[in-house]
Design an enzyme around this catalytic site. Structure first.
Site, PDB file in Angstrom:
ATOM      1  N   GLY A   9       0.828  -1.193   0.000  1.00 21.59           N
ATOM      2  CA  GLY A   9       0.000   0.000   0.000  1.00 21.59           C
ATOM      3  C   GLY A   9       0.865   1.246   0.000  1.00 21.59           C
ATOM      4  N   CYS A  10       0.311   2.328   0.495  1.00 17.73           N
ATOM      5  CA  CYS A  10       1.027   3.603   0.551  1.00 17.73           C
ATOM      6  C   CYS A  10       2.351   3.427   1.277  1.00 17.73           C
ATOM      7  CB  CYS A  10       0.165   4.645   1.252  1.00 17.73           C
ATOM      8  SG  CYS A  10       1.020   6.210   1.534  1.00 17.73           S
ATOM      9  N   PHE A  11       3.425   3.844   0.639  1.00 21.31           N
ATOM     10  CA  PHE A  11       4.741   3.555   1.215  1.00 21.31           C
ATOM     11  C   PHE A  11       5.073   4.371   2.456  1.00 21.31           C
ATOM     12  CE2 PHE A  11       6.623   5.756  -2.851  1.00 21.31           C
ATOM     13  CZ  PHE A  11       6.163   7.007  -2.468  1.00 21.31           C
ATOM     14  N   TRP A  12       4.346   5.433   2.742  1.00 25.18           N
ATOM     15  CA  TRP A  12       4.650   6.246   3.926  1.00 25.18           C
ATOM     16  C   TRP A  12       4.511   5.444   5.215  1.00 25.18           C
ATOM     17  CZ3 TRP A  12       0.952  10.794   2.442  1.00 25.18           C
ATOM     18  CH2 TRP A  12       1.482  11.509   1.362  1.00 25.18           C
ATOM     19  N   ASP A  88      -6.591   3.686  -0.481  1.00 25.11           N
ATOM     20  CA  ASP A  88      -5.742   3.787  -1.673  1.00 25.11           C
ATOM     21  C   ASP A  88      -6.057   2.659  -2.647  1.00 25.11           C
ATOM     22  OD1 ASP A  88      -4.347   5.994  -0.555  1.00 25.11           O
ATOM     23  OD2 ASP A  88      -3.133   4.609   0.625  1.00 25.11           O
TER      24      ASP A  88
END
Length: 154
Positions: A9-12, A88
């Site tokens: 998913g979102c890499f943050w 996302d």
């Protein structure tokens, strides 16, 4: 040091979780698995480059081994949702293990088989060879820490 690369998913948020893992010595967010050379965030977000948002990490196997990192990977996202994590949506948010060795491949496949036996839904995680890694723009590196945020939707 040894490399590992995960898409969840979102890499943050993924980066923040791996940064907190003892034995992980470095994390870098970026893009892997696509067909465009030198992609940037804007192009990856079009969901047309084939890249996934990934966290590539270096770890000290004397402190944390690859199966422990795999366990964390499986825990921090839903490996049964295709091209989606939380809010996302798109193939850039897919679940994937990009392996750097045959041993990593075997360990990832074995753990996925074990998890599948416990899951009522099919696990859709890709287990594929690591490809060219493209580092994301600087403002994405350690994004949550820069914003003073402890986590995102993970």
């Amino acid at each position: 040091m040894t490399l590992a690369t995960f898409a969840a998913g979102c890499f943050w948020g993924v980066q923040a979780r791996f940064d907190a893992q003892p034995g992980v010595t470095q994390t870098t967010v970026g893009y892997m698995g696509g067909h465009l050379d030198n992609p940037d965030y804007k192009s990856v977000c079009t969901d047309s480059t084939g890249h996934a948002e990934v966290v590539q990490l270096e770890f000290d196997p004397a402190v944390v081994d690859y199966p422990q990192l795999l366990q964390l990977f499986w825990q921090l996202h839903d490996p049964t949702t295709l091209n989606r994590q939380g809010p996302d949506v798109g193939s850039q948010y897919r679940s994937a293990v990009f392996f750097h060795s045959e041993e990593q491949q075997q360990q990832a496949e074995a753990m996925m088989q074990q998890l599948q036996q416990q899951s009522p839904r099919p696990i859709v995680t890709q287990i594929v060879p690591a490809a060219q890694f493209y580092e994301a723009e600087e403002y994405h590196q350690k994004y949550l820490a820069k914003q003073g945020l402890p986590s995102c939707h993970l």
